[in-house]
Design a protein around this motif. Structure first.
Motif, PDB file in Angstrom:
ATOM      1  N   THR A 168       2.316   6.056  -1.166  1.00 53.31           N
ATOM      2  CA  THR A 168       3.163   4.868  -0.820  1.00 53.31           C
ATOM      3  C   THR A 168       4.145   4.318  -1.895  1.00 53.31           C
ATOM      4  O   THR A 168       5.192   4.224  -1.572  1.00 53.31           O
ATOM      5  CB  THR A 168       2.363   3.949   0.011  1.00 53.31           C
ATOM      6  OG1 THR A 168       1.444   4.388   0.852  1.00 53.31           O
ATOM      7  CG2 THR A 168       3.363   2.539   0.364  1.00 53.31           C
ATOM      8  N   GLY A 169       3.550   4.164  -2.800  1.00 53.30           N
ATOM      9  CA  GLY A 169       4.394   3.867  -4.207  1.00 53.30           C
ATOM     10  C   GLY A 169       5.530   4.659  -4.579  1.00 53.30           C
ATOM     11  O   GLY A 169       6.599   4.503  -5.048  1.00 53.30           O
ATOM     12  N   LEU A 170       5.021   5.883  -4.728  1.00 57.66           N
ATOM     13  CA  LEU A 170       5.950   7.054  -4.997  1.00 57.66           C
ATOM     14  C   LEU A 170       7.006   7.136  -4.050  1.00 57.66           C
ATOM     15  O   LEU A 170       8.211   7.428  -4.228  1.00 57.66           O
ATOM     16  CB  LEU A 170       5.206   8.367  -5.187  1.00 57.66           C
ATOM     17  CG  LEU A 170       4.326   8.292  -6.465  1.00 57.66           C
ATOM     18  CD1 LEU A 170       3.660   9.927  -6.545  1.00 57.66           C
ATOM     19  CD2 LEU A 170       5.140   7.960  -7.855  1.00 57.66           C
ATOM     20  N   GLY A 171       6.627   7.156  -2.617  1.00 56.77           N
ATOM     21  CA  GLY A 171       7.773   7.529  -1.489  1.00 56.77           C
ATOM     22  C   GLY A 171       8.590   6.245  -1.756  1.00 56.77           C
ATOM     23  O   GLY A 171       9.747   6.444  -1.339  1.00 56.77           O
ATOM     24  N   PHE A 172       8.443   5.025  -1.890  1.00 59.40           N
ATOM     25  CA  PHE A 172       8.992   3.816  -2.008  1.00 59.40           C
ATOM     26  C   PHE A 172       9.847   3.936  -3.072  1.00 59.40           C
ATOM     27  O   PHE A 172      11.129   3.737  -2.909  1.00 59.40           O
ATOM     28  CB  PHE A 172       8.266   2.779  -2.273  1.00 59.40           C
ATOM     29  CG  PHE A 172       9.093   1.352  -2.513  1.00 59.40           C
ATOM     30  CD1 PHE A 172       9.927   0.698  -1.871  1.00 59.40           C
ATOM     31  CD2 PHE A 172       9.000   0.585  -3.902  1.00 59.40           C
ATOM     32  CE1 PHE A 172      10.675  -0.422  -1.990  1.00 59.40           C
ATOM     33  CE2 PHE A 172       9.663  -0.220  -4.195  1.00 59.40           C
ATOM     34  CZ  PHE A 172      10.350  -0.865  -3.254  1.00 59.40           C
ATOM     35  N   TYR A 173       9.701   4.394  -4.145  1.00 55.43           N
ATOM     36  CA  TYR A 173      10.502   4.686  -5.204  1.00 55.43           C
ATOM     37  C   TYR A 173      11.512   5.693  -5.255  1.00 55.43           C
ATOM     38  O   TYR A 173      12.673   5.512  -5.667  1.00 55.43           O
ATOM     39  CB  TYR A 173       9.708   4.545  -6.646  1.00 55.43           C
ATOM     40  CG  TYR A 173       9.459   3.368  -7.212  1.00 55.43           C
ATOM     41  CD1 TYR A 173      10.311   2.648  -7.744  1.00 55.43           C
ATOM     42  CD2 TYR A 173       7.928   2.772  -6.861  1.00 55.43           C
ATOM     43  CE1 TYR A 173      10.237   1.112  -8.346  1.00 55.43           C
ATOM     44  CE2 TYR A 173       7.842   1.404  -7.551  1.00 55.43           C
ATOM     45  CZ  TYR A 173       8.875   0.668  -8.041  1.00 55.43           C
ATOM     46  OH  TYR A 173       8.539  -0.610  -8.402  1.00 55.43           O
ATOM     47  N   TYR A 174      11.061   6.637  -4.571  1.00 54.66           N
ATOM     48  CA  TYR A 174      11.923   7.989  -4.420  1.00 54.66           C
ATOM     49  C   TYR A 174      13.223   7.404  -3.433  1.00 54.66           C
ATOM     50  O   TYR A 174      14.457   7.596  -3.559  1.00 54.66           O
ATOM     51  CB  TYR A 174      11.205   9.136  -3.686  1.00 54.66           C
ATOM     52  CG  TYR A 174      10.397   9.700  -4.772  1.00 54.66           C
ATOM     53  CD1 TYR A 174      10.763   9.894  -6.064  1.00 54.66           C
ATOM     54  CD2 TYR A 174       9.175  10.109  -4.298  1.00 54.66           C
ATOM     55  CE1 TYR A 174      10.060  10.638  -7.046  1.00 54.66           C
ATOM     56  CE2 TYR A 174       8.353  11.067  -5.472  1.00 54.66           C
ATOM     57  CZ  TYR A 174       8.860  11.332  -6.722  1.00 54.66           C
ATOM     58  OH  TYR A 174       8.113  11.971  -7.570  1.00 54.66           O
TER      59      TYR A 174
ATOM     60  N   ILE B  43      13.049  -2.919  -0.107  1.00 57.47           N
ATOM     61  CA  ILE B  43      12.130  -3.860  -0.506  1.00 57.47           C
ATOM     62  C   ILE B  43      11.690  -4.540   0.742  1.00 57.47           C
ATOM     63  O   ILE B  43      10.440  -4.941   1.265  1.00 57.47           O
ATOM     64  CB  ILE B  43      12.593  -4.851  -1.359  1.00 57.47           C
ATOM     65  CG1 ILE B  43      12.799  -3.692  -2.872  1.00 57.47           C
ATOM     66  CG2 ILE B  43      11.574  -5.851  -1.760  1.00 57.47           C
ATOM     67  CD1 ILE B  43      13.524  -4.674  -4.076  1.00 57.47           C
ATOM     68  N   GLY B  44      12.725  -4.987   1.522  1.00 58.09           N
ATOM     69  CA  GLY B  44      12.367  -5.777   2.771  1.00 58.09           C
ATOM     70  C   GLY B  44      11.641  -5.103   3.810  1.00 58.09           C
ATOM     71  O   GLY B  44      10.747  -5.716   4.480  1.00 58.09           O
TER      72      GLY B  44
END
Length: 356
Positions: A311-317, A341-342
């Motif tokens: 989830t974290g990696l997908g968010f930053y990608y 982010i929202g």
């Protein structure tokens, strides 16, 4: 009331230690693998000791990148340990609301937010310069110098071969166009200097005026003035990557360039990314809470960590992709920075709301 304070301290301490421990482990691994990667670039000018120095100076930048992921994993580990020992079930059974526990979990993340601000504002601008100086020994002497700088002011295009933070220019070329982008004049100057009157003065100027009839006229002057948005104190800022500048430096530079309607989008993107870092960290912590209380509450700790990591990696990608897309499609990079982010925060809040 006293029992709630004890429970609050217990949750804050457990999740805070988990976050700090995650930061330490990830930073250690990042440093180790970073040094091993640098050893592959060794040559007669770049030795193992210099590689170690480079990794040391680059460490604050890597730490800043790791803080949100560390907060996500630390929150999952901390709350997961409380869930495994049924402490969260006991807290809920005595009337502690779900959102109160989430609020307790967010509190230690505020420490990471303060750390990220300190790093981005005061540490990284200096440490990244030192890191570049280790890899390129002549980089320190080149700081505050511009080579090959193009700028546009209305229908005027200006090229500067060399500029430094002391206010010295060399080999300046100015191209003036009319509203139909027909070249009407060119100006070449050997040198330039920024004086106390806040103006650029050119020396050894040769100007060629091109008339609509097709003929041209050359005029030579010993001195001339140049209206140029770039000031000496901002020369240094165009020599480094926007990510290496402090938020206040980016804000000052953007405000100055906005007066001339030519704020580079990459600086705007870097500024909004730095502003949004605290919100992204909080959003990831809220998502971590939803993993523990929500659909993954019956899963093992290892499975939760894998999902949290993806989830974290997908968010930053996604955030990086939209950030680069904003350089092409968006009038403001803020939309492409805050929308992911929202969406992440809304997803975490929705999953937590379903638990209630």
């Amino acid at each position: 009331m006293l029992s709630r304070k004890i429970l609050a301290r217990h949750v804050i301490k457990t999740t805070g230690l988990a976050m700090l421990g995650t930061v330490g482990i990830l930073l250690l691994l990042q440093t180790l693998f970073g040094y091993l990667a640098e050893l592959g670039d060794l040559d007669k000018h770049y030795h193992a000791w210099q590689a170690l120095q480079y990794v040391f100076w680059d460490m604050p930048s890597k730490l800043l990148e790791l803080l949100p992921i560390a907060a996500l994993i630390g929150a999952v580990v901390g709350l997961g340990s409380l869930a495994s020992s049924s402490e969260l079930v006991v807290m809920r059974s005595v009337g502690i609301s779900l959102w109160r526990i989430v609020g307790w979990t967010v509190r230690p993340a505020l420490l990471l937010i303060v750390l990220s601000f300190v790093l981005s504002q005061w540490v990284i601008p200096y440490s990244n310069e030192q890191a570049k100086a280790v890899k390129k020994p002549n980089h320190a002497a080149a700081l505050g110098e511009v080579r090959g700088y193009w700028t546009r002011e209305g229908q005027r295009f200006i090229y500067i071969d060399y500029a430094n933070a002391k206010g010295d220019l060399q080999q300046i070329q100015v191209l003036d166009f009319d509203q139909n982008y027909r070249l009407v004049s060119t100006l070449n100057a050997e040198k330039g200097q920024f004086d106390t009157a806040q103006q650029w003065h050119l020396q050894q100027v040769a100007q060629v005026d091109i008339f609509p009839q097709g003929h041209a006229q050359q005029v030579k002057r010993t001195q001339d003035t140049l209206a140029l948005a770039l000031q000496p104190k901002y020369v240094h800022m165009v020599t480094v990557a926007p990510e290496d500048l402090a938020p206040t430096q980016l804000f000052s530079f953007m405000g100055y360039m906005h007066e001339y309607s030519q704020v580079p989008k990459k600086y705007e993107l870097a500024f909004w990314q730095k502003v949004a870092e605290p919100l992204s960290l909080i959003a990831l912590v809220v998502v971590a809470c939803s993993f523990v209380f929500g659909p993954l509450r019956q899963q093992s700790m290892g499975f939760r960590l894998v999902i949290a990591l993806f989830t974290g990696l997908g968010f930053y990608y996604v955030q990086d992709f939209l950030g680069y897309a904003s350089l092409v499609y968006s009038p403001s990079a803020a939309w492409f920075v805050f929308v992911p982010i929202g969406a992440l925060l809304a997803m975490g809040a929705y999953l937590l709301h379903r638990v209630r």
